[in-house]
Design a protein around this motif. Structure first.
Motif, PDB file in Angstrom:
ATOM      1  N   VAL A  83      10.882  -5.148 -17.702  1.00 18.14           N
ATOM      2  CA  VAL A  83      10.004  -5.871 -18.626  1.00 18.14           C
ATOM      3  C   VAL A  83      10.273  -5.411 -20.052  1.00 18.14           C
ATOM      4  CG1 VAL A  83       7.607  -6.154 -19.357  1.00 18.14           C
ATOM      5  CG2 VAL A  83       8.200  -6.335 -16.949  1.00 18.14           C
ATOM      6  N   THR A  84      10.451  -4.095 -20.213  1.00 20.14           N
ATOM      7  CA  THR A  84      10.721  -3.561 -21.538  1.00 20.14           C
ATOM      8  C   THR A  84      12.010  -4.162 -22.100  1.00 20.14           C
ATOM      9  OG1 THR A  84       9.670  -1.529 -20.822  1.00 20.14           O
ATOM     10  CG2 THR A  84      10.953  -1.433 -22.847  1.00 20.14           C
ATOM     11  N   ALA A  85      13.058  -4.143 -21.282  1.00 20.29           N
ATOM     12  CA  ALA A  85      14.341  -4.660 -21.758  1.00 20.29           C
ATOM     13  C   ALA A  85      14.238  -6.147 -22.084  1.00 20.29           C
ATOM     14  CB  ALA A  85      15.417  -4.425 -20.690  1.00 20.29           C
ATOM     15  N   LEU A  86      13.689  -6.911 -21.140  1.00 21.49           N
ATOM     16  CA  LEU A  86      13.613  -8.356 -21.328  1.00 21.49           C
ATOM     17  C   LEU A  86      12.665  -8.724 -22.468  1.00 21.49           C
ATOM     18  CD1 LEU A  86      14.540 -11.067 -20.079  1.00 21.49           C
ATOM     19  CD2 LEU A  86      12.401 -11.063 -18.799  1.00 21.49           C
ATOM     20  N   GLY A  87      11.486  -8.089 -22.477  1.00 22.87           N
ATOM     21  CA  GLY A  87      10.477  -8.409 -23.488  1.00 22.87           C
ATOM     22  C   GLY A  87      11.003  -8.123 -24.883  1.00 22.87           C
ATOM     23  N   VAL A  88      11.602  -6.951 -25.058  1.00 26.85           N
ATOM     24  CA  VAL A  88      12.106  -6.598 -26.385  1.00 26.85           C
ATOM     25  C   VAL A  88      13.242  -7.533 -26.793  1.00 26.85           C
ATOM     26  CG1 VAL A  88      13.302  -4.803 -27.698  1.00 26.85           C
ATOM     27  CG2 VAL A  88      11.364  -4.199 -26.260  1.00 26.85           C
ATOM     28  N   ALA A  89      14.125  -7.841 -25.841  1.00 25.22           N
ATOM     29  CA  ALA A  89      15.256  -8.723 -26.175  1.00 25.22           C
ATOM     30  C   ALA A  89      14.757 -10.091 -26.631  1.00 25.22           C
ATOM     31  CB  ALA A  89      16.176  -8.873 -24.959  1.00 25.22           C
ATOM     32  N   LEU A  90      13.874 -10.694 -25.838  1.00 25.80           N
ATOM     33  CA  LEU A  90      13.385 -12.027 -26.199  1.00 25.80           C
ATOM     34  C   LEU A  90      12.577 -11.978 -27.490  1.00 25.80           C
ATOM     35  CD1 LEU A  90      12.312 -13.613 -22.791  1.00 25.80           C
ATOM     36  CD2 LEU A  90      14.478 -13.741 -23.991  1.00 25.80           C
ATOM     37  N   ALA A  91      11.750 -10.926 -27.630  1.00 26.19           N
ATOM     38  CA  ALA A  91      10.872 -10.873 -28.793  1.00 26.19           C
ATOM     39  C   ALA A  91      11.673 -10.655 -30.069  1.00 26.19           C
ATOM     40  CB  ALA A  91       9.826  -9.775 -28.614  1.00 26.19           C
ATOM     41  N   CYS A  92      12.691  -9.798 -30.042  1.00 24.02           N
ATOM     42  CA  CYS A  92      13.358  -9.542 -31.320  1.00 24.02           C
ATOM     43  C   CYS A  92      14.229 -10.729 -31.724  1.00 24.02           C
ATOM     44  CB  CYS A  92      14.084  -8.201 -31.367  1.00 24.02           C
ATOM     45  SG  CYS A  92      15.387  -8.000 -30.222  1.00 24.02           S
ATOM     46  N   SER A  93      14.762 -11.418 -30.745  1.00 24.13           N
ATOM     47  CA  SER A  93      15.505 -12.618 -31.082  1.00 24.13           C
ATOM     48  C   SER A  93      14.586 -13.674 -31.716  1.00 24.13           C
ATOM     49  CB  SER A  93      16.181 -13.142 -29.808  1.00 24.13           C
ATOM     50  OG  SER A  93      16.467 -14.490 -29.913  1.00 24.13           O
ATOM     51  N   ALA A  94      13.445 -13.898 -31.069  1.00 26.10           N
ATOM     52  CA  ALA A  94      12.505 -14.894 -31.608  1.00 26.10           C
ATOM     53  C   ALA A  94      11.973 -14.455 -32.965  1.00 26.10           C
ATOM     54  CB  ALA A  94      11.357 -15.112 -30.630  1.00 26.10           C
ATOM     55  N   ALA A  95      11.641 -13.163 -33.074  1.00 24.43           N
ATOM     56  CA  ALA A  95      11.077 -12.670 -34.329  1.00 24.43           C
ATOM     57  C   ALA A  95      12.093 -12.809 -35.474  1.00 24.43           C
ATOM     58  CB  ALA A  95      10.651 -11.204 -34.166  1.00 24.43           C
ATOM     59  N   TYR A  96      13.361 -12.615 -35.128  1.00 28.73           N
ATOM     60  CA  TYR A  96      14.392 -12.732 -36.159  1.00 28.73           C
ATOM     61  C   TYR A  96      14.459 -14.168 -36.673  1.00 28.73           C
ATOM     62  CZ  TYR A  96      18.786 -11.879 -38.579  1.00 28.73           C
ATOM     63  OH  TYR A  96      19.747 -11.749 -39.538  1.00 28.73           O
TER      64      TYR A  96
END
Lengths: 279, 710
Positions: A83-96
């Motif tokens: 969850v940490t890996a997936l959540g951070v990956a999706l969130a930082c891409s979207a946030a960018y």
């Protein structure tokens, strides 16, 4: 005058610390007491100390003799890490995207992330069950990981977007001028500079997955596929609760979180909020 | 050879929620069966009790259920109507092997739905060191209670039990000639017997013969401490009795006023057969074997179960067991737990009536009449099916309107050309957006759609906006009643504002105190002050509830130490609300403190130093330099924190539980009650959820622009 003030500060902090730690001592007391009753006496110190509850909790086996606690701890770690890996990956891409681009639908997307935090969970668990069933993700860790990741993403997006907003754009523009792609700018410049914010979002994702039990219980049939909080819930019965076991379980479950917390504390303080303050 | 036969063997899965000895006994039974039946191998899965029923309701209709399930008979009514379970055929000879009264509750609509394993009811526990013979009548009980009050120190009682819970009150209700439901299945809380039973506990409470706040936890503590000689509880209580306490079990006393025995409700634990099991014959064979004599002996000896099979009671070791035989004696004077859906509407109003009576807020008769009225109102017939066409039309209009609005917004933002120019942005956004749409927005849309339906045992009827109309018109309670939507909304708003304000004030204050890098022990304080965030809140919330307990709680202990009177925290709105707030503030301030610490570390020292040079006092610097700089950093956290607090279900549910009378419930805990404790009114609960969402979403349009728009 100065000494007096320092004493005052310490007095206030000591009071706050005592109030903070007092209820937790009860959890420790019940975990160390031999009785399975709920302790109501005013003293937070156990009268008889035993580690039997911890031994019971750590030593659970299924009827085939396999070590259930170990398996569930492993599940919890795998799910939380994924969850940490997936959540951070999706969130930082979207946030960018939300921080660096001005595109139609940006406002709506930002608002949608905020709005998604407002859904009360009461009504969504049955539709989610049907959905995961259709996708053949029931009884499957991947289903759980996807559901938890989407729970954690909105907070992470807000934190990371705020943080990206404070990073100077010149560095990324330099990469683009040098012939680098937008992805280079994101991957080689923006992300490395955002380590504190990434640490915070990672911790948040981990916590979301680590403590949840209602969905994990609903979606997983086999006790060997459960996460630890579901296993702890076994100590709460229809008529009575095994408080000693439950408290020992709560302590066991919170220890890794505390460890992670203290390891990340320095990042945490920097990362949570730098995003918000615009330099 | 064995390996191949195991491969070909039928595999059966049994779901149960037994723990400790009962679980051990069941697993031993399974092992015995598996050794003797190579062709049918059974696996017993132990599941948490909480959520057991809803897990079944989700799994069985989709073919993911077990082959057998062990559960109390009171679920049969609902599950049979919803088609979740199928009848189990047992011939008359086999039925004769079970004790009288253990098979009948398993019959519904002329069918038998399970094989009885055990019976569970309340009985009287007594401490042998305090009473030689347990009282046989209520007159003896009252006399004993008066004697204890007269001769023993304060805080000692003859009897302590969970007097405010319907299940524990039921023995008196039946003993006084009352019933929960009449023959037609209608509530009968206003019957003379029911009112007389409430008057009985009213008289006990008024004479201070029962401990204040008689919860199960308090009763257990008093019994273990030797401050209560008697308690009313079930076989599961044995494990909670402290080591070395000499106790016995006896049937409950006879009610002197009527000459009838106080008859507790009895739940028959049975093996039920879910629909869509893949090997029904093998499952039925195992179910009968598990209920029968051989397995029953194992369950009685190892699991200490009060088993239904007569054969086990022929075993002298089991028949002579004083505890098991006391519960068997009690079985003769029990009333089967009702299995009709109406009963689920009875518990909550009856609980509230009993608690009002116990704390002297209302006398027995009006309390029971009001409870009866509430149950009748809750049991009103479902609204008629609504015509679909107008709603489809309305839905179409809304859809077209939304599309037009989106189109205009898109155009205003530059339309397709602008979107194409920024196509990279969509690539970055897409993974998160797709995941959110599929796993958050779609399930919520489906859940929200449920608000247009009436749910009854797995069947859904379209009723249009009727649920919303009923909620907004406050159909279930007067507007000023704690159960009305508007009252709960006001409480929720107050709850959110109070909590967020205190989180910010305490969090910011502590962060300011911890700011000085030269402060000694700074690291230690930080570590300690973060602990509430790390420990799972479902246990710390219960600890807080214990701290607010009237007699033993630490908070009242503190009040007593400074010479104040103890407070019954959960019997008045403001004190119960304060208890909830204290718990939630304790849980939530570390988050704000950490956020503030981070923000403070980013405020340039020079600004403050410059202000200090200009002669600004410490307070002026804080007020005019530090706080204004903190504000934008804290805003997103405050906003999200407010949304989370608005929907903070755990704390309200676990600490006050809505006491008194549901007044401290917030909207989300009301929605939960409609869905799970007030008879599975999922449609109604969904309507609550949609209203909660609408209220919060409306707020965002007034939210500060920086948050959503920067």
């Amino acid at each position: 005058m100065k000494a007096l003030r320092t004493a005052g500060v310490h007095a206030a902090l000591v009071v706050a610390s005592v109030v903070t730690i007092y209820p937790v001592l009860w959890v420790v007391k019940m975990a160390l007491s031999p009785s399975q009753g709920f302790s109501l006496s005013p003293s937070p110190w156990p009268t008889h100390v035993t580690l039997a509850n911890f031994a019971d909790v750590l030593g659970t086996h299924d009827d085939a003799g396999r070590w259930l606690f170990g398996r569930q701890l492993f599940n919890s770690l795998v799910v939380a890490a994924a969850v940490t890996a997936l959540g951070v990956a999706l969130a930082c891409s979207a946030a960018y995207a939300l921080s660096r681009f001005r595109f139609p639908g940006r406002q709506t997307s930002l608002r949608a992330f905020l709005v998604s935090q407002m859904f009360p969970g009461v009504v969504t668990s049955i539709p989610l069950y049907v959905l995961l069933d259709r996708l053949h993700l029931l009884n499957h860790m991947l289903g759980l990981v996807l559901v938890y990741a989407t729970t954690a993403i909105p907070f992470c997006v807000f934190m990371l977007k705020g943080y990206f907003d404070t990073l100077p754009r010149e560095l990324e523009e330099a990469v683009l001028l040098d012939g680098g792609t937008r992805f280079d700018a994101f991957w080689r410049v923006a992300l490395p500079l955002s380590r504190p914010a990434l640490a915070v979002t990672a911790l948040f994702c981990f916590l979301t997955a680590w403590n949840e039990f209602i969905l994990a219980y609903t979606f997983m049939n086999d006790p060997r596929a459960w996460t630890l909080p579901v296993a702890m819930q076994r100590y709460v019965g229809d008529y009575s609760t095994e408080w000693g076991h439950f408290a020992a379980g709560a302590i066991v479950v919170s220890l890794p979180v505390m460890a992670l917390f203290f390891a990340l504390e320095r990042h945490l303080v920097g990362g949570l909020t730098q995003g918000g303050v615009k330099g | 050879m064995i390996a191949t036969s195991l491969l070909l063997a039928t595999q059966l899965v049994v779901w149960h929620s037994y723990r400790a000895d009962e679980q051990k006994a069941l697993e031993q039974c399974v092992a015995v069966w598996n050794r003797a039946h190579a062709d049918v191998q059974v696996e017993a899965l132990a599941l948490p009790y909480d959520g057991f029923a809803s897990k079944l309701e989700a799994a069985i209709p989709r073919g993911n259920g077990p082959d057998l399930v062990i559960f109390g008979h009171s679920a049969i009514g609902d599950w049979a109507r919803a088609g979740l379970i199928v009848p189990l055929h047992i011939n008359d000879d086999a039925i004769a092997q079970f004790l009288d009264g253990t098979v009948e509750p398993l019959r519904q609509n002329g069918q038998l739905w399970g094989a009885p394993l055990a019976f569970k009811s309340l009985a009287l526990f007594y401490r042998k060191d305090l009473v030689a013979h347990p009282p046989a009548t209520t007159d003896e009980l009252v006399a004993l209670a008066k004697q204890v009050k007269a001769t023993e120190p304060a805080g000692h009682y003859a009897l302590a039990y969970e007097a405010g819970a319907s299940f524990y009150h039921a023995p008196w209700l039946h003993g006084f000639g009352g019933r929960l439901l009449d023959d037609a299945g209608k509530p009968a809380l206003d019957s003379p017997g029911a009112v007389a039973s409430a008057a009985f506990i009213e008289s006990l409470a008024a004479a201070e013969l029962l401990p204040p706040e008689s919860t199960g936890v308090v009763a257990a503590q008093l019994f273990n401490d030797g401050r209560a000689a008697l308690t009313i509880n079930g076989p599961w209580f044995v494990g909670e009795i402290a080591r070395g306490v000499p106790f016995g079990v006896a049937p409950l006393p006879t009610v002197s006023a009527t000459g009838k025995p106080a008859a507790p409700l009895v739940e028959i634990e049975a093996v039920l057969m879910p629909a869509r099991g893949h090997a029904p014959e093998a499952a039925a064979a195992f179910a009968l074997w598990l209920a029968g004599g051989e397995a029953a002996r194992i369950r009685a000896r190892i699991g200490r179960q009060t088993v239904a099979a007569r054969a086990a009671w022929d075993d002298p070791e089991i028949a002579r067991d004083p505890i098991l035989s006391a519960f068997r004696a009690q079985l003769a004077a029990t009333v089967p737990m009702p299995s009709s859906p109406a009963i689920r509407q009875v518990w909550e109003p009856l609980n509230q009536a009993l608690r009002k009576v116990l704390r002297g807020a209302t006398s027995a008769r009006p309390a029971m009449l009001e409870a009866q009225k509430r149950v009748v109102e809750a049991l009103r017939p479902p609204p008629p099916r609504a015509p679909g066409a107008p709603y489809a039309l309305l839905f179409g209009v809304v859809l077209v309107g939304a599309a037009a609005w989106a189109w205009r917004r898109g155009r205003a933002a530059g339309g397709l050309p602008a979107a194409r120019a920024q196509s990279a942005a969509y690539a970055y956004l897409a993974p998160a957006a797709i995941a959110m749409i599929v796993l958050v927005f779609v399930p919520f849309a489906v859940g929200a759609g449920m608000s247009l339906f009436w749910h009854d045992a797995g069947h859904w009827t379209f009723i249009g906006l009727r649920n919303f109309a009923d909620i907004l018109a406050s159909r279930d309670a007067p507007v000023t009643d704690p159960l009305s939507f508007y009252f709960t909304l006001a409480v929720t708003a107050l709850w959110t504002v109070t909590n967020v304000a205190l989180h910010v004030i305490i969090g910011v204050t502590l962060a300011l105190l911890l700011r000085d890098p030269l402060l000694k022990l700074r690291g230690v304080y930080r570590v300690i002050l973060i602990v509430p965030w790390a420990v799972p809140n479902y246990i710390t919330a219960l600890i807080w509830k214990g701290m607010f307990q009237r007699q033993f709680g630490a908070i009242n202990g503190l009040l007593a130490a400074v010479g104040l009177h103890p407070i019954s925290w959960f019997s008045r709105f403001w004190t119960a609300f304060a208890a909830n707030v204290a718990t939630n503030v304790w849980l939530g301030f570390p988050f704000m403190m950490v956020v503030t610490l981070g923000a403070l570390s980013r405020i340039p020292k020079e600004l403050e130093e410059a202000a200090a040079l200009d002669g600004a006092t410490r307070w002026q610097r804080l007020r005019h330099v530090v706080l204004p700089l903190l504000k934008p950093a804290l805003l997103p956290s405050v906003l999200l924190g407010a949304v989370w607090t608005f929907n903070m279900f755990n704390i309200v549910f676990l600490v006050s539980g809505g006491e008194p009378d549901g007044a401290t419930d917030i909207l989300v805990s009301q929605a939960y009650r409609w869905a799970f404790t007030r008879g599975h009114r999922y449609g109604y609960a969904a309507a609550y959820a949609v209203l909660i969402f609408a209220l919060l979403a409306a707020q965002t349009f007034f939210a500060p622009k920086e948050e959503t728009a920067s």
